[in-house]
Motif scaffolding. Sequence first.
Motif, mmCIF file in Angstrom:
data_model
loop_
_atom_site.group_PDB
_atom_site.id
_atom_site.type_symbol
_atom_site.label_atom_id
_atom_site.label_comp_id
_atom_site.label_asym_id
_atom_site.label_seq_id
_atom_site.Cartn_x
_atom_site.Cartn_y
_atom_site.Cartn_z
ATOM 1 N N VAL A 231 0.874 -1.169 0.000
ATOM 2 C CA VAL A 231 0.000 0.000 0.000
ATOM 3 C C VAL A 231 0.911 1.219 0.000
ATOM 4 O O VAL A 231 1.737 1.395 0.874
ATOM 5 C CB VAL A 231 -0.985 -0.028 1.185
ATOM 6 C CG1 VAL A 231 -0.282 -0.144 2.520
ATOM 7 C CG2 VAL A 231 -1.905 1.173 1.151
ATOM 8 N N TRP A 232 0.780 2.052 -1.023
ATOM 9 C CA TRP A 232 1.818 3.019 -1.381
ATOM 10 C C TRP A 232 1.228 4.407 -1.604
ATOM 11 O O TRP A 232 0.202 4.555 -2.280
ATOM 12 C CB TRP A 232 2.422 2.559 -2.703
ATOM 13 C CG TRP A 232 3.907 2.633 -2.853
ATOM 14 C CD1 TRP A 232 4.625 3.642 -3.437
ATOM 15 C CD2 TRP A 232 4.865 1.642 -2.485
ATOM 16 N NE1 TRP A 232 5.962 3.331 -3.455
ATOM 17 C CE2 TRP A 232 6.137 2.110 -2.868
ATOM 18 C CE3 TRP A 232 4.772 0.389 -1.868
ATOM 19 C CZ2 TRP A 232 7.310 1.390 -2.652
ATOM 20 C CZ3 TRP A 232 5.927 -0.333 -1.649
ATOM 21 C CH2 TRP A 232 7.176 0.160 -2.031
ATOM 22 N N GLY A 233 1.881 5.408 -1.070
ATOM 23 C CA GLY A 233 1.578 6.768 -1.466
ATOM 24 C C GLY A 233 2.172 7.016 -2.842
ATOM 25 O O GLY A 233 3.388 7.010 -3.008
ATOM 26 N N ARG A 234 1.326 7.225 -3.844
ATOM 27 C CA ARG A 234 1.802 7.256 -5.229
ATOM 28 C C ARG A 234 2.672 8.483 -5.529
ATOM 29 O O ARG A 234 3.399 8.502 -6.512
ATOM 30 C CB ARG A 234 0.630 7.192 -6.206
ATOM 31 C CG ARG A 234 -0.263 8.397 -6.202
ATOM 32 C CD ARG A 234 -1.198 8.429 -7.421
ATOM 33 N NE ARG A 234 -2.210 7.365 -7.394
ATOM 34 C CZ ARG A 234 -2.251 6.353 -8.279
ATOM 35 N NH1 ARG A 234 -1.345 6.272 -9.247
ATOM 36 N NH2 ARG A 234 -3.217 5.466 -8.218
ATOM 37 N N HIS A 255 -1.208 -8.074 -3.259
ATOM 38 C CA HIS A 255 -2.221 -7.022 -3.383
ATOM 39 C C HIS A 255 -1.474 -5.686 -3.441
ATOM 40 O O HIS A 255 -0.666 -5.395 -2.559
ATOM 41 C CB HIS A 255 -3.155 -7.010 -2.174
ATOM 42 C CG HIS A 255 -3.838 -8.304 -1.903
ATOM 43 N ND1 HIS A 255 -5.210 -8.455 -1.968
ATOM 44 C CD2 HIS A 255 -3.350 -9.519 -1.547
ATOM 45 C CE1 HIS A 255 -5.528 -9.700 -1.664
ATOM 46 N NE2 HIS A 255 -4.418 -10.364 -1.405
ATOM 47 N N VAL A 256 -1.751 -4.860 -4.433
ATOM 48 C CA VAL A 256 -1.084 -3.566 -4.574
ATOM 49 C C VAL A 256 -2.141 -2.468 -4.652
ATOM 50 O O VAL A 256 -3.059 -2.533 -5.480
ATOM 51 C CB VAL A 256 -0.178 -3.525 -5.828
ATOM 52 C CG1 VAL A 256 0.418 -2.132 -6.007
ATOM 53 C CG2 VAL A 256 0.933 -4.568 -5.718
ATOM 54 N N HIS A 257 -2.007 -1.475 -3.770
ATOM 55 C CA HIS A 257 -2.923 -0.343 -3.748
ATOM 56 C C HIS A 257 -2.117 0.951 -3.720
ATOM 57 O O HIS A 257 -1.230 1.115 -2.876
ATOM 58 C CB HIS A 257 -3.847 -0.394 -2.526
ATOM 59 C CG HIS A 257 -4.739 -1.584 -2.480
ATOM 60 N ND1 HIS A 257 -5.957 -1.615 -3.117
ATOM 61 C CD2 HIS A 257 -4.584 -2.796 -1.892
ATOM 62 C CE1 HIS A 257 -6.522 -2.794 -2.914
ATOM 63 N NE2 HIS A 257 -5.713 -3.525 -2.173
ATOM 64 N N LEU A 258 -2.422 1.869 -4.631
ATOM 65 C CA LEU A 258 -1.764 3.170 -4.690
ATOM 66 C C LEU A 258 -2.726 4.248 -4.202
ATOM 67 O O LEU A 258 -3.850 4.346 -4.700
ATOM 68 C CB LEU A 258 -1.306 3.467 -6.120
ATOM 69 C CG LEU A 258 -0.352 2.438 -6.748
ATOM 70 C CD1 LEU A 258 -0.035 2.825 -8.184
ATOM 71 C CD2 LEU A 258 0.926 2.300 -5.927
ATOM 72 N N LEU A 259 -2.267 5.031 -3.242
ATOM 73 C CA LEU A 259 -3.100 6.066 -2.635
ATOM 74 C C LEU A 259 -2.649 7.448 -3.087
ATOM 75 O O LEU A 259 -1.477 7.668 -3.392
ATOM 76 C CB LEU A 259 -3.016 5.974 -1.108
ATOM 77 C CG LEU A 259 -3.489 4.654 -0.495
ATOM 78 C CD1 LEU A 259 -3.204 4.631 1.004
ATOM 79 C CD2 LEU A 259 -4.981 4.449 -0.742
ATOM 80 N N ASP A 260 -3.590 8.372 -3.085
ATOM 81 C CA ASP A 260 -3.325 9.729 -3.566
ATOM 82 C C ASP A 260 -2.675 10.556 -2.453
ATOM 83 O O ASP A 260 -3.250 11.509 -1.927
ATOM 84 C CB ASP A 260 -4.631 10.379 -4.024
ATOM 85 C CG ASP A 260 -4.386 11.707 -4.740
ATOM 86 O OD1 ASP A 260 -3.272 11.907 -5.252
ATOM 87 O OD2 ASP A 260 -5.312 12.528 -4.759
#
Length: 285
Positions: A231-234, A255-260
């Motif tokens: 889970v990453w701050g893009r 699982h990969v999630h990019l956050l704004d």
Amino acid sequence: MTISYKYQQVGKVNVFYREAGPKNAPVLLLLHGFPSSSHMFRDLIPQLAGTYRVIAPDLPGFGYTQAPPRGEFDYSFDNLAAVVDEFTQALSLNKYALYVFDYGAPTGYRLAMAHPERVTAIISQNGNAYLDGFSDQWTAWEEYWRNPSAETREACRVTLSADVIENWQYRTGADSTRLGPDGYMLDIALMSRPGAEEIQLDLILDYRSNLDRYPEFQAYFRKYQPPLLAVWGRHDPAFIPAGAEAYKRDLPAAHVHLLDTGHFALETHCSEIAQMIRSFLEQHL
């Protein structure tokens, strides 16, 4: 939910840590990054401690952990991992999921390679293990790695300044209306303690050892296939989204999630990340 604040002696290091949650619940070990401490998890811990035993130590050289001065203790990533390893053994943590962020990633991955049977799952929040993940903002550090000298060491000192901590590390890519001052103000205060900058410059030089070990980390992923949530701050100025996506090469089920948001994603998106972690761990623990 009550959070306890404790110390655990590990050799010459007196490790400060935060703990919450039922003693018999699955363990989640939170490893912070640079230039922060377990304080970065202050909002996350209460959101997870109803279901998990959450433990967050301060690494040597950070936060409130009491460690020997330079010359009496070698500030390297191998030693950070060794202290965390002994810390988990002192607390009889035989199984745990890892949450790794920034410096916590190479520290935690050393731990995972040493004890793969103990690691139940991994959450990587802007915690790099691939060359793909580096931005083009590492010039001074890379020069220091290639040519360690008084001059190149001094060129890295600006990385530790209050301006860089607040504006580059915390504010870049983050919504300022969701970013409180508590995190970066504490980091700045702790960085100003006598001797703190020299310890951090030692760790900056040793950071090159992490890149050398990336192939080993990746081999561990391929062999053991730990469940992984990235889970990453893009908008992270240091670790770009390609570093999150790269985990899928070795862990196809990741699982990969990019956050704004930016590098310190918990400062602005703690509730969203907590929900992702709960959903992920419910599937795998």
